[in-house]
Design a protein around this motif. Structure first.
Motif, short mmCIF file in Angstrom:
data_model
loop_
_atom_site.label_atom_id
_atom_site.label_comp_id
_atom_site.label_asym_id
_atom_site.label_seq_id
_atom_site.Cartn_x
_atom_site.Cartn_y
_atom_site.Cartn_z
N PRO A 215 0.80 -1.23 0.00
CA PRO A 215 0.00 0.00 0.00
C PRO A 215 0.83 1.27 0.00
O PRO A 215 0.47 2.25 -0.67
N ASP A 216 1.95 1.30 0.73
CA ASP A 216 2.78 2.49 0.77
C ASP A 216 3.38 2.79 -0.60
O ASP A 216 3.37 3.94 -1.08
N LYS A 217 3.92 1.77 -1.24
CA LYS A 217 4.52 1.97 -2.56
C LYS A 217 3.47 2.34 -3.60
O LYS A 217 3.69 3.19 -4.45
N GLU A 218 2.33 1.67 -3.53
CA GLU A 218 1.25 1.99 -4.47
C GLU A 218 0.82 3.46 -4.32
O GLU A 218 0.54 4.14 -5.32
N ALA A 219 0.77 3.94 -3.08
CA ALA A 219 0.36 5.33 -2.83
C ALA A 219 1.38 6.30 -3.42
O ALA A 219 1.01 7.36 -3.95
N LEU A 220 2.67 5.97 -3.33
CA LEU A 220 3.69 6.85 -3.87
C LEU A 220 3.64 6.91 -5.39
O LEU A 220 3.80 7.97 -5.99
N VAL A 221 3.39 5.77 -6.03
CA VAL A 221 3.25 5.76 -7.48
C VAL A 221 2.01 6.55 -7.89
O VAL A 221 2.05 7.35 -8.84
N ALA A 222 0.92 6.35 -7.16
CA ALA A 222 -0.32 7.06 -7.48
C ALA A 222 -0.13 8.57 -7.31
O ALA A 222 -0.67 9.36 -8.10
N PHE A 223 0.64 8.97 -6.29
CA PHE A 223 0.86 10.41 -6.11
C PHE A 223 1.67 10.98 -7.27
O PHE A 223 1.39 12.10 -7.72
N SER A 224 2.66 10.24 -7.76
CA SER A 224 3.42 10.71 -8.91
C SER A 224 2.52 10.88 -10.13
O SER A 224 2.65 11.86 -10.88
N GLU A 225 1.61 9.95 -10.33
CA GLU A 225 0.66 10.07 -11.45
C GLU A 225 -0.22 11.32 -11.27
O GLU A 225 -0.47 12.06 -12.23
N ARG A 226 -0.67 11.54 -10.04
CA ARG A 226 -1.48 12.72 -9.76
C ARG A 226 -0.69 14.00 -9.99
O ARG A 226 -1.19 14.96 -10.57
N GLU A 227 0.56 14.00 -9.57
CA GLU A 227 1.41 15.19 -9.73
C GLU A 227 1.59 15.53 -11.20
O GLU A 227 1.48 16.70 -11.60
N ILE A 228 1.86 14.53 -12.01
CA ILE A 228 2.08 14.76 -13.43
C ILE A 228 0.79 15.25 -14.09
O ILE A 228 0.80 16.19 -14.91
N ALA A 229 -0.33 14.63 -13.75
CA ALA A 229 -1.62 15.04 -14.31
C ALA A 229 -1.96 16.48 -13.89
O ALA A 229 -2.47 17.27 -14.69
N MET A 230 -1.65 16.82 -12.63
CA MET A 230 -1.92 18.17 -12.16
C MET A 230 -1.11 19.20 -12.94
O MET A 230 -1.62 20.25 -13.35
N HIS A 231 0.16 18.88 -13.19
CA HIS A 231 0.98 19.84 -13.92
C HIS A 231 0.52 19.95 -15.37
O HIS A 231 0.57 21.05 -15.95
N ARG A 232 0.09 18.87 -15.93
CA ARG A 232 -0.40 18.92 -17.31
C ARG A 232 -1.62 19.83 -17.42
O ARG A 232 -1.79 20.56 -18.41
N GLU A 233 -2.48 19.81 -16.41
CA GLU A 233 -3.72 20.59 -16.45
C GLU A 233 -3.56 22.00 -15.90
O GLU A 233 -4.24 22.93 -16.35
N HIS A 234 -2.66 22.18 -14.93
CA HIS A 234 -2.61 23.45 -14.20
C HIS A 234 -1.19 24.01 -14.09
O HIS A 234 -0.93 24.86 -13.25
N GLY A 235 -0.28 23.55 -14.96
CA GLY A 235 1.12 23.96 -14.86
C GLY A 235 1.36 25.44 -15.11
O GLY A 235 2.42 25.95 -14.74
N ASP A 236 0.38 26.13 -15.69
CA ASP A 236 0.55 27.58 -15.88
C ASP A 236 0.30 28.36 -14.60
O ASP A 236 0.59 29.56 -14.52
N GLU A 237 -0.20 27.69 -13.55
CA GLU A 237 -0.53 28.37 -12.30
C GLU A 237 0.62 28.35 -11.30
O GLU A 237 0.62 29.14 -10.34
N TYR A 238 1.58 27.49 -11.51
CA TYR A 238 2.69 27.37 -10.56
C TYR A 238 3.92 26.87 -11.29
O TYR A 238 3.86 26.43 -12.44
N GLY A 239 5.05 26.97 -10.64
CA GLY A 239 6.29 26.49 -11.24
C GLY A 239 7.45 26.77 -10.31
O GLY A 239 7.27 27.14 -9.14
N TYR A 240 8.65 26.62 -10.84
CA TYR A 240 9.85 26.89 -10.05
C TYR A 240 10.43 28.24 -10.42
O TYR A 240 10.36 28.68 -11.57
N HIS A 241 11.04 28.88 -9.41
CA HIS A 241 11.66 30.18 -9.57
C HIS A 241 13.06 30.10 -8.98
O HIS A 241 13.26 29.49 -7.93
#
Length: 248
Positions: A215-241
């Motif tokens: 479960p711990d490893k599955e959650a980490l993989v799922a979070f990475s998928e969520r992170e990538i999807a979030m940036h694809r949809e909302h990457g213009d709202e945040y980033g690195y400076h």
């Protein structure tokens, strides 16, 4: 949750966070009045793409590269040797919140996409003692690019890094911690994909297979998928400076 699997997930990637050599060079070009042989500390270096670039663009300097995960340092050692700069990079396994160096040991501290681990304000305070007066602290930090981020983006960052704020607020934090803000600049959106998300996406099927049933490893993989999807949809709202700061 055991997060050790997150290190394994990122082993062998070109970078363990957003960034590129062009931005590293741009930030370094803004440093003035350096000593003849600068001592540079790269904190949370990962596999060290920026470490090697620093050694290239500062041929008279020496870089001490620190990371908590030894396989990243081993990867860096191989790459540095192949690039012909291995003799000017020292690798050390250590935690960024317990760095074993004397006060005023370095002319430059570098931290690309790593200060979030301890927090922007805490990193600036705790690392300050390692810099000589007038030394530079160069870091990248996640920031909002809009004053009105979407609820989806806010919810995501509340889960992973609720301390995210604006460029101006981070500047105020830096000033309050005893630094002058020399300059800042945004990293382009491509830094999320070229050496980070795209190679991570390619290995996600294998990571899912190796995480199955844990479960711990599955959650980490799922979070990475969520992170990538979030940036694809909302990457213009945040980033690195990039923040180029000088200790007073």
């Amino acid at each position: 949750m055991d997060i050790s699997f997150i290190f394994t997930m990122h082993e062998g990637l070109p970078r363990q966070g957003p960034g590129n050599n062009e931005c590293t060079r741009k930030a370094f070009s803004m440093l003035n009045n350096l000593p003849d042989q600068p001592k540079i500390l790269d904190i949370g270096c990962g596999a060290g793409m920026q470490t090697i670039e620093l050694a290239r663009i500062c041929p008279d300097g020496h870089v001490t590269a620190v990371d908590i995960h030894q396989p990243y340092l081993d990867d860096l050692a191989r790459k540095a040797a192949a690039a012909g700069v291995g003799d000017r990079i020292t690798m050390l396994q250590a935690s960024m919140d317990d760095l074993p160096f004397e006060d005023a040991s370095f002319d430059i501290i570098w931290a690309e996409s790593s200060i979030f681990i301890v927090g922007f304000g805490e990193g600036l305070k705790s690392w300050k003692r390692l810099l000589r007066p007038g030394g530079y602290l160069c870091v990248t930090e996640a920031v909002w690019f809009t004053d009105l981020p979407s609820p989806e983006a806010v919810a995501f960052w509340d889960d992973c890094y609720p301390a995210i704020t604006s460029v101006s607020e981070n500047g105020a934090i830096a000033e309050g911690a005893g630094y002058d803000v020399i300059t800042t600049f945004p990293l382009p959106g491509s830094v999320w994909w070229d050496n980070y998300y795209t190679p991570l996406l390619e290995r996600l099927p294998d990571l899912k297979a190796s995480a199955a049933g844990d479960p711990d490893k599955e959650a980490l993989v799922a979070f990475s998928e969520r992170e990538i999807a979030m940036h694809r949809e909302h990457g213009d709202e945040y980033g690195y400076h990039f923040f180029i700061l000088r200790r007073r």
